[in-house]
Each structure stands twice: as C-alpha cells, then as structure tokens.
Design an enzyme around this catalytic site. Structure first.
Site, PDB file in Angstrom:
ATOM      1  N   ASN A 108      55.083  65.385   9.585  1.00 33.24           N
ATOM      2  CA  ASN A 108      53.789  64.451   9.216  1.00 33.24           C
ATOM      3  C   ASN A 108      52.626  65.446   9.477  1.00 33.24           C
ATOM      4  O   ASN A 108      52.548  66.233  10.530  1.00 33.24           O
ATOM      5  CB  ASN A 108      53.886  63.219  10.094  1.00 33.24           C
ATOM      6  CG  ASN A 108      53.405  63.502  11.466  1.00 33.24           C
ATOM      7  OD1 ASN A 108      52.087  63.296  11.737  1.00 33.24           O
ATOM      8  ND2 ASN A 108      53.930  63.754  12.463  1.00 33.24           N
ATOM      9  N   ARG A 109      51.492  65.319   8.771  1.00 30.39           N
ATOM     10  CA  ARG A 109      50.281  65.768   9.345  1.00 30.39           C
ATOM     11  C   ARG A 109      49.412  64.610   9.020  1.00 30.39           C
ATOM     12  O   ARG A 109      48.033  64.964   8.564  1.00 30.39           O
ATOM     13  CB  ARG A 109      50.025  67.125   8.431  1.00 30.39           C
ATOM     14  CG  ARG A 109      49.910  66.831   6.812  1.00 30.39           C
ATOM     15  CD  ARG A 109      49.240  67.868   5.957  1.00 30.39           C
ATOM     16  NE  ARG A 109      49.529  67.867   4.617  1.00 30.39           N
ATOM     17  CZ  ARG A 109      50.545  68.145   3.883  1.00 30.39           C
ATOM     18  NH1 ARG A 109      51.425  69.131   4.696  1.00 30.39           N
ATOM     19  NH2 ARG A 109      50.681  68.210   2.666  1.00 30.39           N
ATOM     20  N   GLY A 111      47.173  63.379  11.174  1.00 28.21           N
ATOM     21  CA  GLY A 111      45.720  63.577  11.759  1.00 28.21           C
ATOM     22  C   GLY A 111      45.040  62.396  12.336  1.00 28.21           C
ATOM     23  O   GLY A 111      44.065  62.384  12.432  1.00 28.21           O
ATOM     24  N   ASN A 169      47.286  62.364  24.701  1.00 28.77           N
ATOM     25  CA  ASN A 169      48.281  63.328  23.726  1.00 28.77           C
ATOM     26  C   ASN A 169      47.219  64.574  23.659  1.00 28.77           C
ATOM     27  O   ASN A 169      46.126  64.537  22.939  1.00 28.77           O
ATOM     28  CB  ASN A 169      48.163  62.499  22.601  1.00 28.77           C
ATOM     29  CG  ASN A 169      48.785  63.101  21.385  1.00 28.77           C
ATOM     30  OD1 ASN A 169      49.344  64.209  21.588  1.00 28.77           O
ATOM     31  ND2 ASN A 169      49.394  62.544  20.306  1.00 28.77           N
ATOM     32  N   SER A 172      49.581  67.241  19.562  1.00 29.62           N
ATOM     33  CA  SER A 172      49.759  66.915  18.038  1.00 29.62           C
ATOM     34  C   SER A 172      49.226  68.178  17.474  1.00 29.62           C
ATOM     35  O   SER A 172      48.573  68.845  17.920  1.00 29.62           O
ATOM     36  CB  SER A 172      48.894  65.695  17.645  1.00 29.62           C
ATOM     37  OG  SER A 172      49.035  65.893  16.089  1.00 29.62           O
TER      38      SER A 172
END
Length: 335
Positions: A108-109, A111, A169, A172
């Site tokens: 996944n990207r 964003g 977070n 990512s």
C-alpha cells in the site's frame, strides 16, 4: 464461507474491495446478523487498561472510525482506528493498494487518506462500542517535517477525550520524510513534547490516556537500541512493532515487486519478528510491546507473544483469512 467471498473480492480492485467489505460488514451488523461472541477469552492488562483478550485490530482498516461497532463485534480485545491527521487529505493517487496473493502480501501507498480528526471524533461519538479504542495519529503530507510536532499535538489534544489510548505513527513509508522522526534526536524531541501535552491533558480531563509509538521493521540494531533508549527515557506507555516494510526482496521477480509503498502480510513476518526480538531485549520489560506484522495464522500470534509482546494486532491476515483469524489467534494463545 469467507474463502468463497474472498474469491469474489479478489476479482475486484483492491481498494474497491476494501470499502465494499467494510460496508457489507456494517450492513450485516446493523441487521443483527453477526452472532454475539464472548471475547473475554484471555483477559490481560495493557498500558494500565483491562483488555478482554490480547488480539487487537491494527490501524489502517478503519481510517475514519466509520465501522467501529461492526468491527467491535468480531471478537477483538481492542480496536485501533486511523491513521488520522489534523486536516482531511486525499492521500496518494490511485491505484495505491495491491494484493500479492502468491506471497500472502499487500502493498500500500495510501498516504494517510482520511477525513481528518474532527470527522473521526464525530464518528466515535455516534458509536455504541464500549471496548478499548486506540486512535492512531499522523501528520499531514503538506506539513513540513520540522513542524510535524504541531500536527501530532493538535491530534493528541482533540483525540484525548475520545480514546482509550493514542498511537503516534512515525513509521509509515508513504508520507515523505516521516520515518526520519524515528532518529534519536528527532524522536526524543517529538515524544517529549507529546508526553508534556499528555500530562497537561490528564490534569485537565481528570484521566490518564496512555501514549504508544509505532515503529518500522526496516531498522538495524543500533537504531532499535536508540529507539528503546528514547522511549524508556521519556516514559512512553507502550510501543507497537512493526509497521510495513519498504524491502520487497522477498517478492523476488514478482511483477508488483517494483511498486512503491509498504509491504505487509506474510513477507514482513520475519523482519518484524527480528525487530521485535531485539526491541524486547533492549526494552527489558520497561514498557509493553504490541506485536504486529505478518500474523497470518494463530501460531504467528503465539510466536510474537513468545518473543516478548503483551498483545498483538492483525490486519493483512484478515484480508486473506477473514474474521476466523481472530478466533484462531485466541485459540493458539489459550494453549
């Protein structure tokens, strides 16, 4: 039942299938068709909270808190929603989500696509869920990295009254330079600012909401040791290990191996467990670790507990195995 549903879902675009599945789950829940299950199978304490069991939902599945009640009916010991940011943002251009079924992986990207912290809070206020709810917070893509703390502080302040715990977070791979915040100096400054704000909010609200940080699997031992030193020094309440990996060498010559983004599922399991093992050695019981990354069957959850975690979270395994994975993990942990 789920293997048949998965065959149909896997014929759809990955992101469309994601939304379709969650909407279908919500509908089934509202019709009262999800059987009520007793999730108090292995009660534990985590960051001062009482959990009915140690198997949680990882952030990323429900980014805006739109499906809390339905997800809460699947037997999890706790839920984590988000990642949410200070302001709404669309995330990266599509396509941005890819399945790699030959390797039981997902790339996944996304964003940090989300509706913003204010919209999430409205969804939480409408929810009937009474269990442990974590809110995972990040920074907006347009916020310069040197101003990242501003975004996190605003999200922390807004989320505080609505969360059982809050996760920072910083790992990512899909927000430019975000992982730079894992470096010792940057990490220490950010977490210290958040811990100071947490103390102010605890006094104002009359309750203490634990603060965890989520780290990447792409760390060497020196970096792991540095992170462990910082989280112990600032007295973080917990640490989540790990996020997705940018290393796609495990996919070999697969056509998707060149796609940008984070890889999760089975291919991240060993890398995640390596970080987890080293982290547990350096943390040495100073704060609890939540293990996530590559839990595709019950034995994977048991392995993370054996390596030193207090609890685990699942996400990609749910895509491949369905809700039965939760029961399978609980069964393995009960042995």
């Amino acid at each position: 039942m789920y293997p048949l549903a998965r065959r149909i879902l896997f014929a759809l675009d990955a992101e469309k299938a994601h939304h379709f599945t969650l909407d279908a789950l919500n509908t089934v829940y509202k019709l009262g068709l999800i059987p009520v299950t007793d999730n108090r199978t292995k009660p534990i304490k985590l960051m001062g909270m009482d959990l009915p069991n140690p198997v949680g939902l990882a952030a990323g599945l429900d980014k805006n808190g739109e499906y809390i009640d339905a997800l809460g009916a699947l037997g999890f010991g706790f839920l984590e929603i988000g990642t949410v940011t200070r302001n709404p943002q669309p995330g990266n251009p599509q396509p941005r989500l890819f399945r790699v079924p030959e390797h039981q992986g997902i790339i996944n990207r996304m964003g940090f696509n989300n509706h913003g912290i204010d919209a999430m809070i409205r969804n939480i206020e409408k929810s009937k869920y009474q269990g442990v709810l974590g809110i995972n917070i990040g920074k907006n893509a347009v916020t310069p990295i040197q101003n990242a703390a501003d975004d996190y502080l605003i999200c922390l302040e807004k989320a505080y009254a609505h969360a059982s715990y809050i996760t920072v977070n910083i790992s990512s791979p899909n927000t430019k330079n975000l992982r730079a915040l894992q470096g010792g100096g940057e990490l220490g400054a950010l977490l210290e600012a958040l811990k100071n704000k947490q103390a102010q909010l605890a006094a104002a609200h009359g309750k203490y909401i634990p603060l965890a940080v989520k780290i990447a699997p792409d760390l060497d031992e020196a970096q792991i040791e540095d992170i462990a030193r910082v989280v112990k020094s600032v007295e973080m309440d917990g640490i989540i290990a790990t996020n997705t990996t940018i290393d796609k060498s495990s996919l070999g010559s697969h056509p998707l191996a060149g796609e940008q983004g984070g890889l999760s599922g089975f291919p991240v399991r060993e890398k995640s467990n390596r970080v987890l093992k080293k982290l547990a050695e350096h943390i040495d019981g100073a704060l609890p670790i939540i293990g996530v990354g590559g839990i595709m069957e019950g034995g994977d959850a048991a392995e993370k507990i054996r390596l030193g975690t207090t609890a685990v979270q699942v996400y990609s395994g749910l895509i491949y195995k369905g809700p039965a994975l939760v029961k399978e993990c609980l069964k393995a942990l009960a042995r």
